[in-house]
Design a protein around this motif. Structure first.
Motif, PDB file in Angstrom:
ATOM      1  N   GLY A 202      10.498   4.281   4.480  1.00  0.00           N
ATOM      2  CA  GLY A 202      10.431   3.944   6.287  1.00  0.00           C
ATOM      3  C   GLY A 202      10.418   5.592   6.609  1.00  0.00           C
ATOM      4  O   GLY A 202       9.890   6.058   7.950  1.00  0.00           O
TER       5      GLY A 202
ATOM      6  N   ASN B 267       7.243   6.847   7.558  1.00  0.00           N
ATOM      7  CA  ASN B 267       6.434   6.889   8.659  1.00  0.00           C
ATOM      8  C   ASN B 267       7.293   5.959   9.666  1.00  0.00           C
ATOM      9  O   ASN B 267       6.242   6.137  10.701  1.00  0.00           O
ATOM     10  CB  ASN B 267       5.181   5.984   7.984  1.00  0.00           C
TER      11      ASN B 267
ATOM     12  N   ILE C 269       9.414   4.344  12.948  1.00  0.00           N
ATOM     13  CA  ILE C 269      10.093   5.461  14.162  1.00  0.00           C
ATOM     14  C   ILE C 269      11.557   5.984  13.754  1.00  0.00           C
ATOM     15  O   ILE C 269      12.167   7.553  13.689  1.00  0.00           O
ATOM     16  CB  ILE C 269      10.640   4.811  15.185  1.00  0.00           C
ATOM     17  N   SER C 270      12.276   5.476  12.811  1.00  0.00           N
ATOM     18  CA  SER C 270      14.152   6.116  12.172  1.00  0.00           C
ATOM     19  C   SER C 270      13.404   7.289  11.097  1.00  0.00           C
ATOM     20  O   SER C 270      14.674   8.557  10.850  1.00  0.00           O
ATOM     21  CB  SER C 270      14.820   5.526  11.623  1.00  0.00           C
TER      22      SER C 270
ATOM     23  N   SER D  11       7.116   5.612   1.954  1.00  0.00           N
ATOM     24  CA  SER D  11       7.039   4.561   3.243  1.00  0.00           C
ATOM     25  C   SER D  11       6.092   3.453   1.909  1.00  0.00           C
ATOM     26  O   SER D  11       5.090   4.008   0.766  1.00  0.00           O
ATOM     27  CB  SER D  11       5.377   5.042   4.074  1.00  0.00           C
ATOM     28  N   ARG D  12       5.416   2.248   2.472  1.00  0.00           N
ATOM     29  CA  ARG D  12       4.438   1.674   2.157  1.00  0.00           C
ATOM     30  C   ARG D  12       3.170   2.101   1.898  1.00  0.00           C
ATOM     31  O   ARG D  12       2.307   2.227   1.111  1.00  0.00           O
ATOM     32  CB  ARG D  12       4.541   0.222   2.292  1.00  0.00           C
ATOM     33  N   SER D  13       2.425   2.276   2.602  1.00  0.00           N
ATOM     34  CA  SER D  13       1.188   2.771   3.462  1.00  0.00           C
ATOM     35  C   SER D  13       1.484   4.423   3.273  1.00  0.00           C
ATOM     36  O   SER D  13       1.723   5.590   3.081  1.00  0.00           O
ATOM     37  CB  SER D  13       0.907   2.176   4.291  1.00  0.00           C
TER      38      SER D  13
ATOM     39  N   ASP E 175       6.870   0.322  -2.470  1.00  0.00           N
ATOM     40  CA  ASP E 175       6.754  -1.085  -2.284  1.00  0.00           C
ATOM     41  C   ASP E 175       7.640  -1.949  -2.414  1.00  0.00           C
ATOM     42  O   ASP E 175       7.815  -2.749  -3.645  1.00  0.00           O
ATOM     43  CB  ASP E 175       5.656  -2.252  -2.208  1.00  0.00           C
ATOM     44  N   PHE E 176       8.841  -1.879  -1.662  1.00  0.00           N
ATOM     45  CA  PHE E 176      10.495  -2.400  -1.496  1.00  0.00           C
ATOM     46  C   PHE E 176      10.420  -4.133  -1.631  1.00  0.00           C
ATOM     47  O   PHE E 176      11.201  -4.591  -1.971  1.00  0.00           O
ATOM     48  CB  PHE E 176      11.370  -2.328  -0.866  1.00  0.00           C
TER      49      PHE E 176
ATOM     50  N   TYR F 122      11.227  -1.385   6.912  1.00  0.00           N
ATOM     51  CA  TYR F 122      11.901  -2.677   8.213  1.00  0.00           C
ATOM     52  C   TYR F 122      10.637  -3.283   7.732  1.00  0.00           C
ATOM     53  O   TYR F 122       9.852  -2.464   8.069  1.00  0.00           O
ATOM     54  CB  TYR F 122      12.540  -1.799   9.541  1.00  0.00           C
TER      55      TYR F 122
ATOM     56  N   GLN G 197      20.480   2.069   7.536  1.00  0.00           N
ATOM     57  CA  GLN G 197      20.260   1.926   9.373  1.00  0.00           C
ATOM     58  C   GLN G 197      19.857   0.514   9.417  1.00  0.00           C
ATOM     59  O   GLN G 197      18.925  -0.572   9.258  1.00  0.00           O
ATOM     60  CB  GLN G 197      19.370   2.796   9.563  1.00  0.00           C
ATOM     61  N   THR G 198      21.192  -0.081  10.494  1.00  0.00           N
ATOM     62  CA  THR G 198      20.987  -1.496  10.878  1.00  0.00           C
ATOM     63  C   THR G 198      21.015  -0.961  12.491  1.00  0.00           C
ATOM     64  O   THR G 198      19.978  -0.434  13.063  1.00  0.00           O
ATOM     65  CB  THR G 198      21.850  -2.580  10.454  1.00  0.00           C
TER      66      THR G 198
ATOM     67  N   TYR H 118      20.749  -8.021   8.867  1.00  0.00           N
ATOM     68  CA  TYR H 118      21.990  -6.822   8.778  1.00  0.00           C
ATOM     69  C   TYR H 118      22.907  -6.973   7.801  1.00  0.00           C
ATOM     70  O   TYR H 118      23.650  -6.383   7.372  1.00  0.00           O
ATOM     71  CB  TYR H 118      22.753  -6.222  10.086  1.00  0.00           C
TER      72      TYR H 118
ATOM     73  N   ILE I 105      15.367   1.356  19.774  1.00  0.00           N
ATOM     74  CA  ILE I 105      15.236   3.339  19.562  1.00  0.00           C
ATOM     75  C   ILE I 105      13.974   3.974  20.271  1.00  0.00           C
ATOM     76  O   ILE I 105      12.925   2.994  20.580  1.00  0.00           O
ATOM     77  CB  ILE I 105      14.630   3.347  17.924  1.00  0.00           C
TER      78      ILE I 105
ATOM     79  N   ASN J 294       4.494   0.453  15.244  1.00  0.00           N
ATOM     80  CA  ASN J 294       5.695  -0.093  15.062  1.00  0.00           C
ATOM     81  C   ASN J 294       6.009  -1.033  15.645  1.00  0.00           C
ATOM     82  O   ASN J 294       5.543  -1.237  16.716  1.00  0.00           O
ATOM     83  CB  ASN J 294       7.170   1.243  15.202  1.00  0.00           C
TER      84      ASN J 294
END
Ligand SMILES: NC(=O)c1ccc[n+]([C@@H]2O[C@H](COP(=O)([O-])OP(=O)(O)OC[C@H]3O[C@@H](n4cnc5c(N)ncnc54)[C@H](OP(=O)(O)O)[C@@H]3O)[C@@H](O)[C@H]2O)c1
Length: 376
Positions: free
Chosen positions: A9, A11, A13-14, A38-40, A57-58, A84, A121-122, A153, A179, A187
Motif C-alpha cells: 500500500g 501509494n 496514506i499509511s 502497490s497495485r498501480s 495485485d493481492f 486496502y 494495520q487495521t 479486521y 487518519i 484515497n
C-alpha cells in the motif's frame, strides 16, 4: 546486513508514511532495503537508493504472487501491510479485504525465510466505533463483540495469529483512528483533504463554513491519528522485541471537541465558522445517526467553483483534486451521535512516547497538500 522492509500500500496514506519515515530516520546500516508495493504505478515524493518497487495485485492467489515475489522479497525481515480496497458497502468491503491480506501473508511466508515481523494495520473499527456507542476510550484488551455486520479486521487478525503460531517471526496489529495524512493519489477515506476542499470552496463563495454534523458529535470528544505518527509507532513496536505478538492503538495522544477544533481549522483557510453554530435539527438520541446537511449534497454542484478557484490562484493542476474528496465517507463519520476514542496507554506502557497536537496534524497535512500542488 541491515533489516529489509516490505511495505504494501505504498501509494496509500499509511504505507507512504512508513516509507517516508524509514527514508528520513534510518541509515542503510540499520535498514539496507526498503521494498515497496502497490497495485498501480508507484508515486512518491522521496528518493533513496534503498527503495525497490514491485507492482503486485493481492487479489491474485498466493501461489501466483509467490512466483512474482520470490526474487525481490526473499530477504524481507519486516513486512508492513497497509493495502486496502475501499468499497462503500460492508457486504463488498469485508470479503475483498479479508482475502487481500490472506494472499499477501501466505505468499510472503513462502518466499521470505528470514522473516522477523509482520505488522498488519487495521483501525478503530475493530471496536465497532463506527456502529454504535462503545466503552470509550477503547482498549486493546476489550473483548470482540459479534455484530450483524461482519468486520474484516477480525479474520485478517486471526489469519495473522494463526500463521504465526510456531514460527520464528512475531506479529503486530496497529489500530489507528481516522487518519490525517497526505498522498498524491485518491484515497477512499481522506478526512483532511475533504475538509481542505470544503473550507477552500466556502471561502471562495464567501459563505460561512458550518460543520455538517449533529449537536452530539459537535459537542462530543474525538481523536485522530496523524499518518507520520502511526509510522513512528509502527516502526517502534515492530523492531522492539518486547512488543512482539501484541496489538496497539495509536492516536495523536490528545482529545478534542469538534465545537472548538472546527472554527480553528476554518480560520486556517480564512473562512468563518463559529463554536456557537446553530443547528437546524433537534439534539438526536445517542446511538442515532443524524446530519444537519450532507457533504455529498453540498459538493454536488461545487466542481465549477473549485475549477475557477484553481485557475484564479494559478494552480490549474489542482482541479483534479476535487475528485479525491471523500464526501460520502466524511458524512458517514460526522453523522455519529456518540464519542468513541482509543486509549494509547498500552503503547506508552511499552515505552512509546510519540504525540502531536491534533490541530497541528491537520495544518501540517494541509501544508503538504499545498506543497504537492493539490490545493491552492
Ligand atoms: N484512511 C483512514 O482514515 C483509516 C482509518 C483507520 C484505519 N484505516 C485502515 O488502515 C488500513 C490501510 O488503509 P489506508 O487508508 O492507508 O489505505 P489507502 O490510502 O486507501 O491505500 C490503499 C493501498 O492499497 C493498495 N491496493 C488497493 N488494492 C490493491 C490490490 N488489489 N492489491 C495490492 N494493493 C492494493 C493501493 O494501491 P494503488 O493506489 O496503487 O491502487 C494503495 O496503495 C486499512 O485497513 C484501513 O481500514 C484507515
Amino acid at each position: 546486513m541491515g533489516k529489509s522492509a516490505f511495505i504494501t500500500g505504498a501509494n496509500g496514506i499509511s504505507g507512504s508514511a512508513i516509507l517516508e519515515y524509514l527514508v528520513a530516520n534510518t541509515t542503510s546500516e540499520q535498514w539496507s532495503e526498503i521494498i515497496v508495493t502497490s497495485r498501480s504505478p508507484f508515486k512518491t515524493t522521496v528518493s533513496d537508493p534503498r527503495i525497490r518497487f514491485i507492482a503486485l495485485d493481492f487479489t491474485e492467489d498466493s501461489s501466483k504472487l509467490a512466483e512474482k515475489m520470490r526474487d525481490v522479497c526473499k530477504s524481507v525481515t519486516h513486512a508492513y501491510f497497509c493495502s486496502y480496497i475501499h468499497k462503500e458497502t460492508f457486504e463488498e468491503l469485508n470479503p475483498a479485504n479479508r482475502s487481500l491480506f490472506e494472499n499477501f501473508l501466505d505468499s510472503l511466508i513462502e518466499v521470505a525465510s528470514g522473516l522477523e515481523n509482520v505488522t498488519l494495520q487495521t483501525g478503530g473499527k475493530h471496536y465497532n466505533v463506527h456502529l454504535h456507542p462503545v466503552a470509550s476510550p477503547a482498549r486493546e484488551e476489550d473483548p470482540r463483540v459479534k455484530e450483524t455486520i461482519d468486520n474484516f479486521y477480525y479474520p485478517q487478525e486471526d489469519h495473522l495469529i494463526a500463521r504465526q503460531r510456531g514460527s520464528k517471526w512475531v506479529w503486530n496489529v496497529i489500530r489507528p483512528e481516522a487518519i490525517i495524512g497526505s498522498t498524491q493519489k485518491p484515497n477512499g477515506m481522506n478526512e483532511a483533504l475533504t475538509l481542505a476542499l470544503y473550507f477552500s470552496i466556502c471561502k471562495e463563495l464567501g459563505t460561512d463554513a458550518p460543520m455538517p454534523t449533529n449537536q452530539r458529535y459537535w459537542g462530543g470528544v474525538d481523536d485522530v491519528s496523524y499518518a507520520p505518527l502511526i509510522a513512528d509507532l509502527t516502526i517502534f513496536v515492530s523492531t522492539n522485541p518486547r512488543c512482539g505478538n501484541e496489538a496497539f492503538n495509536v492516536t495523536n495522544g490528545d482529545y478534542f471537541t469538534w465545537r472548538y477544533m472546527w472554527p480553528r481549522l476554518a480560520a486556517y483557510f480564512g473562512v468563518n465558522a463559529t463554536s456557537d453554530q446553530v443547528f437546524q435539527k433537534e439534539v438526536p438520541k445517542e446511538g442515532d445517526i443524524q446530519l444537519d446537511f450532507t457533504l455529498a449534497d453540498w459538493s454536488s454542484d461545487k466542481k465549477e467553483v473549485w475549477n475557477k478557484l484553481c485557475d484564479k490562484k494559478g494552480v490549474p493542476g489542482a482541479k483534479d483534486t476535487f475528485e479525491f474528496g471523500t464526501w460520502q465517507f466524511q458524512d458517514w463519520v460526522f453523522q455519529r451521535t456518540w464519542s468513541a476514542t482509543l486509549s494509547v496507554n498500552k503503547a506508552r506502557k511499552f515505552g512509546w512516547n510519540g504525540h502531536i497536537d491534533s490541530y497541528k496534524s491537520f495544518t501540517e497535512t494541509f501544508d503538504r497538500f499545498r506543497s504537492f500542488g493539490m490545493i491552492p
